[in-house]
Design a protein around this motif. Structure first.
Motif, short mmCIF file in Angstrom:
data_model
loop_
_atom_site.label_atom_id
_atom_site.label_comp_id
_atom_site.label_asym_id
_atom_site.label_seq_id
_atom_site.Cartn_x
_atom_site.Cartn_y
_atom_site.Cartn_z
N TRP A 85 -12.68 -32.31 15.56
CA TRP A 85 -11.58 -31.42 15.15
C TRP A 85 -10.43 -32.22 14.57
CZ3 TRP A 85 -7.43 -29.72 19.04
CH2 TRP A 85 -6.45 -28.96 18.41
N LYS A 86 -10.00 -33.24 15.29
CA LYS A 86 -8.85 -34.02 14.84
C LYS A 86 -9.13 -34.75 13.52
CE LYS A 86 -5.91 -32.97 18.02
NZ LYS A 86 -4.72 -32.15 17.66
N SER A 91 -9.56 -31.47 10.72
CA SER A 91 -8.68 -30.31 10.65
C SER A 91 -7.61 -30.48 9.57
CB SER A 91 -8.00 -30.06 12.00
OG SER A 91 -7.07 -31.10 12.28
N ARG A 92 -7.12 -29.35 9.10
CA ARG A 92 -6.01 -29.30 8.16
C ARG A 92 -4.97 -28.34 8.73
NH1 ARG A 92 -8.56 -32.95 7.00
NH2 ARG A 92 -9.44 -33.62 4.98
N PRO A 93 -4.24 -28.79 9.74
CA PRO A 93 -3.31 -27.87 10.42
C PRO A 93 -2.14 -27.48 9.53
CG PRO A 93 -3.01 -30.11 11.20
CD PRO A 93 -4.22 -30.14 10.31
N ASP A 94 -1.60 -26.29 9.79
CA ASP A 94 -0.35 -25.90 9.15
C ASP A 94 0.75 -26.86 9.58
OD1 ASP A 94 -1.65 -23.79 8.02
OD2 ASP A 94 -0.80 -22.26 9.34
N GLN A 131 -7.16 -21.57 16.14
CA GLN A 131 -7.78 -22.16 14.96
C GLN A 131 -7.99 -23.66 15.16
OE1 GLN A 131 -9.07 -20.66 12.60
NE2 GLN A 131 -7.93 -18.83 11.98
N PRO A 132 -9.14 -24.19 14.68
CA PRO A 132 -10.26 -23.52 14.02
C PRO A 132 -11.15 -22.78 15.03
CG PRO A 132 -10.75 -25.84 14.26
CD PRO A 132 -9.35 -25.65 14.78
N ASP A 155 -4.39 -25.44 14.92
CA ASP A 155 -4.19 -25.59 13.48
C ASP A 155 -3.31 -24.51 12.87
OD1 ASP A 155 -5.73 -27.83 13.60
OD2 ASP A 155 -7.40 -27.04 12.41
N GLU A 156 -3.25 -23.32 13.49
CA GLU A 156 -2.41 -22.28 12.91
C GLU A 156 -0.93 -22.58 13.13
OE1 GLU A 156 -2.71 -20.72 17.16
OE2 GLU A 156 -4.05 -21.73 15.75
#
Length: 317
Positions: free
Chosen positions: A36-37, A40-43, A248-249, A287-288
């Motif tokens: 995940w880390k 991921s493409r977090p906000d 998310q995700p 991520d959100e």
């Protein structure tokens, strides 16, 4: 004070060494977290958001209604005649093992520590750092007069910190205090505070049975069949506290966290007269964006599912 025994109506969830989610996906492991880390493409996480108007709750409430104040994250102050209950309390600046590690607070608590009334019961849903915050629990214990209710295996940690009295409950067990009874109920989640202790302690929700009101605190949970089981056993709650954030995700979070759409389904399955969203708006854990869960829930225009800001309260008749 009376403590009950486990209820055979709830499914087996312990294999002799570790707890697990019965008939449901298990929580992600360390390799999943690493994936995940790395992918991921977090906000973007904002800076500190100075929009909280702190409120001052009464020391006690009169009458048969329930005053419910969202403090922050999953911390809710429940005030009914003769009793004040606090869920998963966290006043720390970070949700982590040390004061300089872990997700930082992006909004201040909706109730300052100085204005927190005396607390009869503290409910802890599981041992993750954003739900079991030792600095806050030590401060509560130092004030005295609070009973700490925790899921199976968690009391040992509290006792090593001189936090108590601490009462452990398994799913289906109950604890009767003056004016209300606490029932421990299933959740779909996981537990961990270190590298080697994954799922060695239980996670849970709680049903609070007052004389005239029924409150369900879901703790931290994924969506699952336990909502129907809880409604069948206890009836529709007057109030449900349902988590909506850190979803998310979905491939990573769905075994342990609901999103807003699933929280609405849980609200409907429970047939709750009122639900209040928790587990959002204070720490950015996934991520959100920090305010995305609340905005998505409000867009569904469900009048009986409330999104409160830190410090706001609702009266439940």
């Amino acid at each position: 004070m009376q403590e009950g025994t486990s209820d055979p109506d709830f499914p087996k969830h312990f294999d002799g060494k570790r707890f697990y989610n019965p008939d449901a996906p298990q929580g992600p492991g360390l390799f999943d977290a690493l994936r995940w880390k790395l992918t991921s493409r977090p906000d973007p996480s904002p800076g500190f958001i100075a929009d909280v108007e702190q409120s001052i709750p009464p020391r006690r409430v009169e009458g048969s209604g329930l005053r419910t104040t969202l403090v922050n994250h999953s911390t809710v102050l429940l005030q009914q005649l003769g009793s004040n209950i606090l869920t998963d309390p966290i006043w720390s600046e970070r949700a982590g093992p040390l004061s300089w590690i872990g997700p930082r607070r992006l909004r201040k608590p909706g109730v300052s520590w100085e204005h927190l009334p005396s607390i009869e019961a503290v409910l802890i849903s599981h041992n993750h750092y954003d739900h079991l915050d030792l600095p806050t629990l030590r401060r509560l214990a130092d004030r005295g007069n609070s009973t700490f209710i925790v899921p199976a295996g968690v009391a040992r940690l509290l006792r090593t910190e001189n936090i108590g009295p601490a009462h452990e409950l398994d799913w289906g067990a109950s604890l009767s205090l003056s004016g209300f009874t606490i029932h421990c109920v299933p959740a779909l989640h996981s537990s961990r505070r270190g590298i080697y202790d994954r799922n060695t302690t239980l996670w849970c929700g709680y049903v609070i049975e007052y004389r005239e009101l029924l409150v369900y605190f879901a703790g931290d949970t994924a969506f699952g069949s336990h909502f129907a089981q809880i409604r069948e056993k206890f009836g529709p709650p007057h109030l449900a506290l349902l988590p909506i954030g850190a979803y998310q995700p979905r491939w990573f979070m769905s075994p342990v966290h609901m999103g807003p759409d699933e929280a609405v389904r849980a609200h409907e399955i429970l047939a709750a007269k009122t639900s209040i969203a928790i587990h959002h708006g204070t720490f950015q854990l996934a991520d959100e964006g920090i305010d995305t869960p609340g905005k998505q829930l409000m867009a569904r225009a469900h009048d009986s599912f409330l999104v409160l800001k830190n410090g706001q309260f609702a009266g439940i008749p």
